[in-house]
Design a protein around this motif. Structure first.
Motif, mmCIF file in Angstrom:
data_model
loop_
_atom_site.group_PDB
_atom_site.id
_atom_site.type_symbol
_atom_site.label_atom_id
_atom_site.label_comp_id
_atom_site.label_asym_id
_atom_site.label_seq_id
_atom_site.Cartn_x
_atom_site.Cartn_y
_atom_site.Cartn_z
ATOM 1 N N ARG A 113 5.735 57.907 -58.073
ATOM 2 C CA ARG A 113 5.908 59.142 -58.779
ATOM 3 C C ARG A 113 6.054 60.353 -57.836
ATOM 4 O O ARG A 113 6.828 61.094 -57.835
ATOM 5 N N ASP A 170 9.637 60.129 -56.960
ATOM 6 C CA ASP A 170 10.376 60.890 -58.192
ATOM 7 C C ASP A 170 10.273 62.377 -57.859
ATOM 8 O O ASP A 170 11.331 63.062 -57.943
ATOM 9 N N LEU A 221 12.565 63.743 -55.124
ATOM 10 C CA LEU A 221 14.016 63.430 -55.249
ATOM 11 C C LEU A 221 14.262 64.473 -56.233
ATOM 12 O O LEU A 221 15.531 64.866 -56.228
ATOM 13 N N ALA A 222 13.413 64.941 -57.152
ATOM 14 C CA ALA A 222 13.922 65.966 -58.261
ATOM 15 C C ALA A 222 13.780 67.253 -57.784
ATOM 16 O O ALA A 222 14.619 68.094 -58.203
ATOM 17 N N ARG A 245 12.180 54.062 -51.267
ATOM 18 C CA ARG A 245 12.699 53.222 -52.426
ATOM 19 C C ARG A 245 13.231 51.701 -52.114
ATOM 20 O O ARG A 245 12.993 50.618 -52.673
ATOM 21 N N ALA A 268 15.639 65.652 -63.062
ATOM 22 C CA ALA A 268 14.415 64.852 -62.593
ATOM 23 C C ALA A 268 14.228 63.738 -63.898
ATOM 24 O O ALA A 268 13.827 62.832 -63.344
ATOM 25 N N ILE A 283 16.446 60.656 -62.824
ATOM 26 C CA ILE A 283 15.810 60.176 -61.739
ATOM 27 C C ILE A 283 14.738 59.094 -62.085
ATOM 28 O O ILE A 283 14.730 57.846 -61.664
ATOM 29 N N VAL A 284 13.729 59.720 -62.853
ATOM 30 C CA VAL A 284 12.533 58.722 -63.121
ATOM 31 C C VAL A 284 13.141 58.005 -64.281
ATOM 32 O O VAL A 284 12.634 56.560 -63.923
ATOM 33 N N ASN A 291 15.024 55.186 -61.897
ATOM 34 C CA ASN A 291 14.085 54.456 -61.073
ATOM 35 C C ASN A 291 13.285 53.336 -61.884
ATOM 36 O O ASN A 291 13.120 52.199 -61.423
#
Lengths: 305, 565, 336
Positions: free
Chosen positions: A129, A132, A135-136, A182, C312, C315-316, C319
């Motif tokens: 998380r 994530d 990345l965001a 990842r 976002a 992305i989540v 994944n």
């Protein structure tokens, strides 16, 4: 590969250390040797070149602007009459240093997170998380905030150049580890269930030895690819940073910056574009071959071949 | 089959006939590229020049400036003056008479009500109106009759042509914007994207930050104009790409603001597809000199009057030497080409305001600069950097990120090194530098550096408000949240008094004399070091005619006259 | 697996809320300002009034909650109204509005989806289609001339940035040869053959530039992963069983080598939505990437916040999809 040759190889290896074997195998990889040779050559050139080629990279000779290659300026000059060769040499120092350190930082971070998340089920959720989240995050505002918070502090603590170098490496490192993490995690998830790991675990190998001995060597190839791509990424990202006011001062050349600045001069003065572009590409290529050779050399299944 | 094609040909001929007679729309499509895309067509809520220029195709003010900076009546009969009775003797009111018969693009009449509404729209609280500065000191705007508007000011206004003159304050339609006043202004997307105007074009489709499709306004007052039936206003990319699209590939007809390396621009122009044009307004690229101390050790008092004077920039000899060491002509040639001229004044135009008292700086003289520093006691230290009483001439020089500015920085750094001055360069993202965010240390208002460089200018032809920028009360400081435009922190009571005299003086010649004096004070007291008088550079396709590049108003001011050969 | 998926999905909600708050905090902290790009002639007091009219004088938590309400309640309601043609409440809801254009952000995104999906999406499809065979062949014939050429091209493709290749393409193909337009026409509607040809022509260069970049990256991972697997015991076993080489390669090795590739692709799919900032700028495609960069430069917080948040979510989501795919590709992987 037959058993006979394997046995042959085994005999030759008798009584030698593992690292000598690795080097022996590495030597047989022509591409890797060439790549290593080139990389060392470029490193030496950018380290010692500025002493041999004594035009200062930011010396302006406005009468000699936008010139093509000549004896005085083997790679021509830019729009202010600065010598492109001197700039490529000086720029290489920064670009190589930033590229290698930032890549290393991002690899270490990415591999660490990836292995931990893949191997320990409990850490998987939180670490992924976190990935994530990173990345965001929008990169540009993040960079602006980092500059605002840390630039002046670091500048004061380490002086303008070292301070900014640390900042750049840090920024590139912490914004580019996610992909490696990842990928490594994905591979570890699959490796963890393979027979040899189960076997190792059944004889009671502790976790840290499992990771170092069995997991890490087997995720080496994606890591090597990440390293190659990471170096290219870091060199280019560095040039983007300077536009935000985060990078080195504007009269401080780097390969990425030289390439960007010369893009619009492509038709007027093609030499200016070719050299920095070639320098970046060949360096990345050489790192790629070194990575290939290293991966082959470290893989015991290939090493005997 | 044959019958049908004859019929078609006849129909086509009939359709074409009125166009051929009238001239409207006979030149086909006009392609304009702005490398910054327009984000809104309401200039009162806009983000910058790009939006104002795009809306200038649709909306019009009462009067405009022409390419020479003269005011021309646009939607009115004549320019009101004291002589013709349009401006009252006490200079507190101005009365505009609208030309009869002007129609909005929806066919309704333009009336004085629309003008009054426009003023109220902009002056409404919570609206965040961008043109508010033009309405400074306006007490009320009223309609005397359907075609007469009277503006009353709080105090005598020697130059009463702020509201409704020039591109920033055009007239919007009351009927359309009636429900969009104040806090509701941003919610009217439909109105802001498709304003109804009196101008030569009207919107067909608006794609924010991308492309606008327009067509000729059927109700435009001149039946022969505009010559173009449709217009595409494309945005995006960068200046070099826009220049390429006009000069090299010929895909577009007009490109705006081509601030790229002059060598590249002239090479592109050799393609023969288009022409580069330039014109000069009031913009001056200058070095602002920090007269207060920017030492980080001062903390909160950094770069404020309380923090004390600058360790060496308050020495007139240093400032004069810094200025003399710069070869402005070379800067203009390298960075600006046809769009730059060396200047020694902060008010470079219009001609009547231009002083000639400071022209010493036009010629670079390193030897003299060195001599001045020697004489003032600044002696080279062991590292070649001049120093006096332990103070080294070491300068932090900041500006916004921009290829030309970085070249200028590099050149100036080299010249200053030749007079024993050390320079560290710093460039900051423009959105941060000009953003004025309170929390950022890198804004041009905070000025945490010794020298900073940027361009400033004034709208229209009157420099009164502009000259106010360097009065004491305009100094940015924590007390006023760093809002203020006096970046050098220049504070001189004589200057303030002279400015007050300007604000109360009517006749143009006297005003011009005062502006010259103000300009000379700023120059001689070294508050700033002017570098380049900057012009606008644009490019148009060779087939395009009627273009008059205007720096006093929107570049699109006379688009109705544009035609294709 | 289903259990795992449901658990992950439930956990996603607080994670996304947290991410949205961090993004908002970051944007608020960033030192750029919405009045930064206004003309210099606008005085500081007027700038301050503009800031206040944008609500910037409110405390951050008020603005964050307002955005949450606008984005999580008002916008979905609005979409429901539009889809089903019904009216909920009085219909007068505050939507998330961009500061630069003063128009609803969601409308801007919808307007820009087509060009981004066409150009960026197509470039990923092309990139993957090229990269997988190149990766497989390069690994199978390691150090052959094909492998060497592939390595060289992909390294150059990755290390030379798109701001350079894009301009190079324009100079060669638009200026010198005149084959393709240098400016993308977003208003073009494909309705017949000629407009289709025009669409292909204007897409050719941006798609090529991006596809080269993507293919370079994916093919490297593909090749490395194939090489790892080609020497495994199960491959020897499969060959010993007398399976055809093609079957060994494409069924056994390829499937086992896909894990890193799936990761890279899953990481990249949200990027399609994020657009390609530089390529879109160079070719004037004006898609989502360009919208985002303009928003960031203009400190258009509602716009950037909304775009980044949607990003976002993707992305989540992707994944999660990648994790599920791992389980399908390698049934030994279990998450329970």
């Amino acid at each position: 590969m037959t058993d006979a040759t394997l046995a042959q190889a085994g005999r030759n290896r008798a009584g030698r250390s593992q690292w000598a074997d690795v080097w022996d195998q590495f030597k047989t990889h022509r591409g890797a040797l060439l790549g290593m040779g080139f990389f060392i050559f470029v490193s030496l050139l950018v380290i010692f070149g500025p002493w041999l080629w004594d035009i200062p990279p930011n010396y302006i000779d406005i009468r000699a602007k936008n010139q093509g290659p000549s004896l005085a300026h083997p790679m021509g000059t830019d729009q202010l009459g600065r010598d492109t060769f001197a700039q490529v040499l000086a720029g290489g120092r920064v670009s190589l240093l930033v590229g290698v350190t930032a890549m290393a930082l991002s690899l270490v971070l990415g591999t660490l997170v990836g292995v931990l998340a893949g191997y320990f089920k409990r850490l998987d959720g939180p670490l992924m998380r976190l990935t994530d989240l990173f990345l965001a995050l929008p990169l540009l505002p993040l960079l602006l905030v980092i500059i605002m918070l840390f630039r002046d502090t670091l500048r004061a603590a380490f002086g303008p150049e070292t301070g900014i170098f640390i900042l750049i490496v840090f920024v590139i490192g912490i914004t580019s580890w996610m992909q490696t993490a990842r990928i490594v995690r994905g591979d570890v998830l699959s490796l963890k269930e393979q027979e040899f790991v189960l076997a190792a675990r059944s004889i009671g190998t502790p976790s840290h030895r499992m990771i170092l001995r069995h997991i890490l060597p087997n995720v080496l190839s994606p890591i090597m690819v990440s390293a190659t791509l990471g170096i290219a990424n870091a060199i280019i990202t560095e040039s983007a940073l300077s536009f935000l006011g985060l990078g080195f001062p504007s009269d401080f050349p780097t390969w990425g910056r030289l390439l960007f600045d010369s893009t619009n001069f492509m038709t007027l003065n093609p030499e200016r574009v070719i050299w920095p572009g070639l320098a970046i590409s060949l360096t990345v290529l050489s790192v790629n071959y070194i990575g290939d050779g290293l991966r082959d050399a470290l893989d015991p299944r290939i090493r005997g071949r | 089959m044959k019958y049908r094609s004859i019929l078609m040909a006849a129909a086509l001929a009939m359709a074409a006939a009125p166009a051929a007679q009238a001239g409207r729309g006979d030149a086909g499509n006009l392609n304009i590229i702005y490398w910054q895309a327009a984000s809104i067509l309401n200039p009162y809520l806009s983000g910058g020049t790009k939006d104002i220029d795009a809306s200038a195709l649709i909306l019009e003010p009462l009067a405009r400036y022409d390419e020479n900076g003269n005011m021309v009546p646009w939607l009115v009969e004549e320019i009101p003056t004291v002589a013709n009775g349009g401006v009252s003797e006490d200079l507190t009111t101005i009365t505009w008479k609208i030309k009869p018969g002007i129609k909005w693009s929806d066919g309704t009449e333009l009336t004085a009500d629309d003008v009054v509404f426009t003023a109220n729209y902009c002056m409404a609280p919570d609206g965040g109106c961008q043109g508010l500065a033009a309405f400074a000191d306006v007490a009320k705007v009223e309609a005397l009759d359907p075609l007469t508007v009277k503006i009353t000011f709080d105090k005598p206004k020697p130059f009463p042509y702020g509201p409704f003159v020039g591109a920033t304050t055009p007239i919007i339609q009351r009927a359309q914007f009636e429900n969009c006043v104040g806090a509701r202004a941003p919610e009217c997307t439909e109105q802001n994207f498709n304003p109804i105007g009196t101008g030569p074009f009207r919107v067909v489709e608006f794609r924010a930050n991308d492309v606008i499709t327009m067509e000729a306004n059927p109700n435009f007052r001149d039946p022969d104009k505009p010559h173009f039936a449709t217009l595409t206003f494309k945005g995006g990319g960068d200046a070099a790409a826009a220049a390429r699209a006009v000069l090299e590939t010929g895909e577009f007809d007009y490109a705006w603001n081509l601030q790229i390396d002059p060598a590249i621009l002239s090479q592109m122009a050799q393609g023969g597809k288009g022409t580069v044009i330039s014109a000069f307004g009031t913009a001056v690229e200058r070095l602002m000199v920090n007269l207060t101390n920017p030492d980080p050790a001062l903390g909160e008092k950094r770069s404020t009057l309380e923090g004390g004077p600058h360790p060496f920039l308050t020495d007139p000899a240093v400032r004069r030497a810094l200025s003399l060491a710069i070869d402005r002509n070379l800067l203009a040639e390298v960075g600006y080409g046809a769009a730059g001229q060396a200047t020694c004044n902060v008010v470079p135009a219009p001609a009547i305001y231009v002083s000639t008292a400071n022209d010493e700086c036009l010629v670079q003289d390193i030897a003299k600069a060195n001599a001045i520093l020697d004489e003032a006691g600044w002696m080279p230290g062991p590292d070649g950097i001049r120093q006096k009483d332990g103070v080294r001439l070491s300068i932090l020089y900041q500006t916004s990120t921009n290829a030309v500015r970085q070249d200028t920085q590099a050149l100036i750094k080299q010249w200053w090194s030749e007079i024993g001055v050390e320079t560290e360069l710093k460039n900051i993202d423009a959105a941060v530098f000009f953003g004025g965010d309170q929390s950022s240390p890198d804004t041009f208002q905070k000025f945490y550096a010794d020298i900073e460089m940027y361009t400033n200018l004034f709208d229209g032809t009157d420099p009164e408000t502009y000259m106010k920028s360097w009065t004491c009360e305009e100094i940015p400081s924590p007390a006023n949240n760093w809002l203020g435009s006096n970046m050098p922190r220049y504070c001189n009571p004589e200057y303030d008094a002279l400015w007050a005299k300007l604000a109360a003086t009517g006749p143009l010649e006297e005003r011009a004399e005062i502006v010259k004096q103000l300009n000379d004070m700023l120059m001689q007291d070294g508050a700033m070091i002017p570098l380049i008088h900057r012009g606008r550079v644009s490019a148009h396709a060779n087939s395009l005619t009627g273009i008059k590049l205007n720096t006093w108003d929107s570049e699109m001011w006379n688009v109705a006259d544009w035609d294709r050969q | 697996m289903l259990n795992y998926t449901i658990r992950r999905l439930m956990f996603t909600v607080p994670v996304l809320l947290f991410i949205s708050f961090i993004i908002f905090l970051l944007l608020d902290l960033a030192p750029n300002d919405p009045t930064g790009n206004l003309p210099m002639t606008i005085p500081p007091e007027v700038r301050q009034q503009i800031r206040e009219s944008l609500g910037l004088d409110q405390p951050i938590w008020v603005r964050y909650l307002l955005w949450c309400k606008q984005f999580f309640i008002n916008e979905p309601l609005n979409i429901i109204e539009q889809w089903f043609g019904i009216q909920i409440g009085d219909g007068d809801r505050l939507r998330v509005r961009s500061w630069a254009t003063r128009s609803p952000v969601v409308d801007l995104i919808v307007e820009r989806m087509p060009q981004t999906l066409w150009v960026v999406g197509m470039s990923y499809v092309v990139g993957i289609i090229i990269a997988i065979p190149i990766g497989v062949i390069s690994a199978y014939r390691q150090y052959s001339w094909f492998d060497q050429a592939g390595t060289f091209i992909s390294m150059v493709g990755f290390s030379v940035p798109t701001f350079f290749t894009g301009v190079l393409m324009i100079v060669v193909f638009s200026v010198w040869l005149g084959w393709f337009p240098s400016i993308y026409d977003t208003t073009l509607v494909v309705e017949d053959w000629s407009s289709f040809v025009q669409q292909v022509r204007q897409m050719a260069m941006p798609v090529f530039v991006l596809a080269l970049f993507n293919a370079a990256q994916i093919s490297r991972f593909m090749r490395a992963s194939m090489l790892d697997n080609l020497n495994q015991d199960y491959v020897r076993t499969a060959r010993a069983k007398g399976l055809k080489e093609k079957t060994v390669l494409l069924v056994h090795v390829l499937r086992n080598s896909l894990i890193p590739v799936v990761t890279v692709i899953a990481l990249n799919v949200p990027q399609v939505f994020g657009g390609a900032i530089i390529t879109e700028q160079v070719f004037k495609v004006n898609g989502l990437g360009q919208l985002l960069i303009i928003g960031i430069q203009g400190a258009d917080i509602p716009l950037v916040q909304t775009l980044t948040f949607i990003f976002a979510v993707l992305i989540v989501l992707f994944n999660l999809i990648a994790d599920i795919l791992y389980g399908i590709l390698d049934p030994r992987i279990r998450y329970d």
